[in-house]
Structures are given as C-alpha cells and as structure tokens.
Design a protein around this motif. Sequence first.
Motif, PDB file in Angstrom:
ATOM      1  N   LYS A 108       0.801  -1.239   0.013  1.00 55.24           N
ATOM      2  CA  LYS A 108      -0.009  -0.001  -0.056  1.00 55.24           C
ATOM      3  C   LYS A 108       0.768   1.158  -0.003  1.00 55.24           C
ATOM      4  CE  LYS A 108      -4.336  -0.621   2.628  1.00 55.24           C
ATOM      5  NZ  LYS A 108      -5.083  -0.267   3.706  1.00 55.24           N
ATOM      6  N   LEU A 109       0.778   1.983  -0.988  1.00 56.39           N
ATOM      7  CA  LEU A 109       1.371   3.335  -1.014  1.00 56.39           C
ATOM      8  C   LEU A 109       0.731   4.311  -0.047  1.00 56.39           C
ATOM      9  CD1 LEU A 109       3.785   4.739  -2.152  1.00 56.39           C
ATOM     10  CD2 LEU A 109       2.190   5.757  -4.025  1.00 56.39           C
ATOM     11  N   TYR A 110       1.274   4.888   0.820  1.00 56.90           N
ATOM     12  CA  TYR A 110       0.533   5.817   1.820  1.00 56.90           C
ATOM     13  C   TYR A 110       0.622   7.156   1.316  1.00 56.90           C
ATOM     14  CZ  TYR A 110      -0.614   2.176   5.305  1.00 56.90           C
ATOM     15  OH  TYR A 110      -0.799   1.156   5.953  1.00 56.90           O
ATOM     16  N   VAL A 113       4.375   9.574   0.363  1.00 64.56           N
ATOM     17  CA  VAL A 113       5.403   8.434   0.202  1.00 64.56           C
ATOM     18  C   VAL A 113       5.958   8.352  -1.085  1.00 64.56           C
ATOM     19  CG1 VAL A 113       6.309   6.299   0.594  1.00 64.56           C
ATOM     20  CG2 VAL A 113       4.704   7.161   1.996  1.00 64.56           C
ATOM     21  N   PRO A 114       7.278   8.792  -1.315  1.00 61.65           N
ATOM     22  CA  PRO A 114       7.456   8.696  -2.758  1.00 61.65           C
ATOM     23  C   PRO A 114       7.661   7.244  -3.152  1.00 61.65           C
ATOM     24  CG  PRO A 114       9.263   9.849  -1.421  1.00 61.65           C
ATOM     25  CD  PRO A 114       8.206   9.087  -0.464  1.00 61.65           C
ATOM     26  N   THR A 115       7.240   7.046  -4.495  1.00 57.59           N
ATOM     27  CA  THR A 115       7.608   5.539  -5.185  1.00 57.59           C
ATOM     28  C   THR A 115       8.162   5.951  -6.419  1.00 57.59           C
ATOM     29  OG1 THR A 115       6.268   4.014  -6.306  1.00 57.59           O
ATOM     30  CG2 THR A 115       5.194   6.138  -6.361  1.00 57.59           C
ATOM     31  N   PRO A 116       9.014   4.863  -6.793  1.00 58.86           N
ATOM     32  CA  PRO A 116       9.695   4.947  -8.099  1.00 58.86           C
ATOM     33  C   PRO A 116       8.965   4.842  -9.145  1.00 58.86           C
ATOM     34  CG  PRO A 116      10.276   3.127  -6.895  1.00 58.86           C
ATOM     35  CD  PRO A 116       9.321   3.708  -5.861  1.00 58.86           C
ATOM     36  N   GLU A 123      -3.873   5.616  -4.730  1.00 62.11           N
ATOM     37  CA  GLU A 123      -4.993   5.071  -5.356  1.00 62.11           C
ATOM     38  C   GLU A 123      -4.632   3.837  -6.415  1.00 62.11           C
ATOM     39  OE1 GLU A 123      -3.771   8.064  -7.734  1.00 62.11           O
ATOM     40  OE2 GLU A 123      -4.392   8.361  -5.597  1.00 62.11           O
ATOM     41  N   ASP A 124      -3.393   3.860  -6.833  1.00 56.98           N
ATOM     42  CA  ASP A 124      -2.764   2.765  -7.883  1.00 56.98           C
ATOM     43  C   ASP A 124      -2.207   1.765  -7.296  1.00 56.98           C
ATOM     44  OD1 ASP A 124      -3.662   4.596 -10.194  1.00 56.98           O
ATOM     45  OD2 ASP A 124      -2.043   5.766  -9.457  1.00 56.98           O
ATOM     46  N   ILE A 125      -1.501   2.004  -6.032  1.00 55.52           N
ATOM     47  CA  ILE A 125      -0.763   0.961  -5.413  1.00 55.52           C
ATOM     48  C   ILE A 125      -1.515   0.570  -4.006  1.00 55.52           C
ATOM     49  CG2 ILE A 125       1.739   0.338  -4.641  1.00 55.52           C
ATOM     50  CD1 ILE A 125       2.718   2.389  -6.616  1.00 55.52           C
ATOM     51  N   ASP A 126      -2.175  -0.506  -4.354  1.00 54.58           N
ATOM     52  CA  ASP A 126      -2.869  -0.826  -3.081  1.00 54.58           C
ATOM     53  C   ASP A 126      -3.625  -2.084  -3.251  1.00 54.58           C
ATOM     54  OD1 ASP A 126      -4.844  -1.238  -1.029  1.00 54.58           O
ATOM     55  OD2 ASP A 126      -6.141   0.668  -1.876  1.00 54.58           O
ATOM     56  N   ALA A 262       7.471  -4.146  -1.946  1.00 53.65           N
ATOM     57  CA  ALA A 262       7.944  -3.164  -1.073  1.00 53.65           C
ATOM     58  C   ALA A 262       8.523  -2.017  -1.763  1.00 53.65           C
ATOM     59  CB  ALA A 262       8.827  -3.963  -0.056  1.00 53.65           C
ATOM     60  N   MET A 263       9.212  -2.058  -2.509  1.00 54.95           N
ATOM     61  CA  MET A 263       9.986  -1.019  -3.357  1.00 54.95           C
ATOM     62  C   MET A 263       8.972   0.032  -3.840  1.00 54.95           C
ATOM     63  SD  MET A 263      13.034  -0.696  -2.688  1.00 54.95           S
ATOM     64  CE  MET A 263      13.198  -1.687  -1.111  1.00 54.95           C
ATOM     65  N   ILE A 264       7.827  -0.529  -4.619  1.00 49.74           N
ATOM     66  CA  ILE A 264       6.676   0.490  -5.134  1.00 49.74           C
ATOM     67  C   ILE A 264       5.901   1.065  -3.942  1.00 49.74           C
ATOM     68  CG2 ILE A 264       7.233  -0.762  -7.110  1.00 49.74           C
ATOM     69  CD1 ILE A 264       4.160  -1.855  -6.733  1.00 49.74           C
ATOM     70  N   GLN A 265       5.951   0.650  -2.752  1.00 49.17           N
ATOM     71  CA  GLN A 265       5.288   1.116  -1.737  1.00 49.17           C
ATOM     72  C   GLN A 265       5.857   1.977  -0.959  1.00 49.17           C
ATOM     73  OE1 GLN A 265       4.864  -2.609   1.215  1.00 49.17           O
ATOM     74  NE2 GLN A 265       3.815  -1.046   1.855  1.00 49.17           N
ATOM     75  N   GLY A 266       7.259   2.542  -1.347  1.00 46.07           N
ATOM     76  CA  GLY A 266       7.892   3.248  -0.741  1.00 46.07           C
ATOM     77  C   GLY A 266       9.332   2.727   0.186  1.00 46.07           C
TER      78      GLY A 266
END
Length: 362
Positions: A108-110, A113-116, A123-126, A262-266
């Motif tokens: 989950k991207l909070y 939080v920067p995502t690469p 709303e996309d990374i969840d 884990a990387m795409i969620q920060g």
Amino acid sequence: MAKSYKIAVMPGDGTGPEVTAEAVKVLKVAGEKFGFTLDMTEFDFGGERYMRTGETLPDSAVEELRKFDSILLGAIGHPDVAPGILEKGILLKARFELDQYINLRPVKLYPGVPTPIKDKGPEDIDFVVVRENTGDLYSGAGGFTMKGTPQEVAIQSSVYNRFQVDRCLKYAFEYAKKHGKKAQGKGNNNTLALCGKTNVLTYVYDLWERAFHEMGKAEYSDIARDYYHVDATCMWFVKNPEWFDVIVTGNMFGDIITDLGAMIQGGMGIAAGGNINPEGVSMFEPIGGSAPKYTGQNVINPLAAICAGQMMLETLGQEQAGKKIEDAVKFITANKLDGLGAGKMGYSTTEVGDLVAEKVAE
Ligand code: IPM
Ligand code: MN
C-alpha cells in the motif's frame, strides 16, 4: 476486566531492537486508548545469542512461544554469522513449527510517500499478496551427490501437497471476500489473482491452478479470478499496479514479488508482513532486514515495525485500534516525514515513534 493479550517480543539483530521498541510504544498507547492490555515478554533469540551459546531457536522456546497470543519480531540477520543459520534456525523454524502457513504482505502506498513508479499514487498502489509460507523450495527437500567433485549435483525441490495449496487458497478467497476492493468500496469486484508459472512449472502450478479454479467455482463464484505468470506479475507491478487486488502465490514467488512490492510502496522502511496461523500463534515483522550499518544510530525507520504491530492487532481482533494506527501512520507520512529512508526522515527513530504514538492517543 480489560482484555489482555500475551505477546512474545523478539527484537532480534541489528536495528531490530530499535524499531521493535517503537512498535511496542505505539501498541501500548493503542491499548490504553482502546481498552486492552498487552502483556509483553521479551526473548533474545538472534545473532548475539547464537554467537554466545550456539543456540538459534531451541525446541523448548518453540513450546514456550505456543503459549502466546501473538509474536512481534524485529529482524533476524547478523554480519558475523554465516547466511542461512539464523534465517533457517530462527525465522523459518518459527514459521514452520508454529505452522504459520500464510505470509500476508500488504503493498500500500501511503500518502506523501515517494514511489519509484512514475505517475502512480496511493489509489494505484493498493493490493495484498497472500504468500504460502510452508512449502515450495522452502520445504528443504533436496541434497547433493558427488559434492565437491566436478560432477557435483545439487537438487532443491519445490514441494506442495493439495492440503497446503487448498488451505492457502481458502485463506486468500476469504481475505478477498472481506478485504477486496469491492468490499472496501473501491471497485466493482473483489478479485483474487493467482501468480504462478504454469508454462514451465507444469506440476506444481498445475496443481495450484486446478485447485484455484475448483475452489473459486464451487465456493466463491462472486470473486473474480485472474491468473498471471510470475514474470508478468513483476512487469505489471511496475506498469499497471492498479490492476491488482488480492494475489495468492507459492512461497518462492511470494518472497520475490513482495520485495518488488515493498519497493513500489516506498521501501523497506514501511513494508510489514504477518506470518499467520489462522488457528494458532502468528508472528508479525517488518519485511526489511537487520540493517547492521545503521544499528544504534537512532536513524532507522520504525514505521514498518509499527505497521507490523498494526497487523498484529487486526489479527487479534482489535480492528479499530489497528485502523487508528494505520491512520496515524498515514498522517505522519503525509504531513511530517521528509522521506522514508534511514537518516532521511527529518526525525529520529524514537521521534517517529513518538509522532505516531501521539496521533494514536488523540
Ligand atoms: C522474507 C525473507 C526470508 C524468506 C529469509 C530471511 C529466510 O527474505 O521474509 O521474505 O525468504 O522468507
Ligand atoms: Mn524475502
């Protein structure tokens, strides 16, 4: 009388103790706020103890751990101990002996939080990965022949039986029913995707695929079913992460895709997971390692450990308290922290713990 939970705390190695202390701090505040108590017992299993005593996780400790309601783990891994000893002797031993057959890993991207991943937001990374946690290449089946000779053969087998596959699928379908995107009011469907490799692993993932569709058809016709090969899964995590809802997969692929997750969620500062035995004792941990180079500097990010604590409360049935912690973490990432990396938060480890604790107490 207030409900009380017996919690075993295993801070472990490196920065494990520092992040665990912050998780404990937040959990205690949540208990005060929501009217339950946590009776914590600390265990010192890890690299230091191993070097002192030669002991990893003795059988007697496993028996001891069975008496707890839950386990909170910091990190296992020590630079002076050869790879595999502590991992197999402590982490994998606990998972296997306590039959924690699910490894639940939310991606989950909070907010804040920067995502690469360019142009993707919360709303996309969840999504959530349900990783089977007892079988596959982790079964230990294999061996050498002619070791040390030029003809040496090494075999390591991926092993699954129908029982393991079915109980994991059952958990995943139930999870999708309760927590899928439709259930959360975020989409038109609850979707469970199987991640496999049916084009090459024509035995093991054939079993998974048959079991997946059989169970889906018979018991969960209202849950949409998808299938992705593991390599394609990696591709879509980066290109279209919004396609995913709940993913179920074997142990090895689950290990690999959740590091990408884990990387795409920060990054490792935020990624948490639960080793769950739905009928027994579960163990919650930040996914990141012991980060030895940051040990004792008060710079490591404790949010992953705090989120592991949140997952623990949710599994114990304290959903409201879990939600409050998650909301507090979201508030902190959105409004306070400069970044999630060690030493890059704009706050120390203990300060981040304080910020979350204060917000939970509100
Ligand atoms: C994880 C870790 C472990 C695993 C290692 C440390 C044994 O990578 O929890 O993902 O492979 O399961
Ligand atoms: Mn891993």
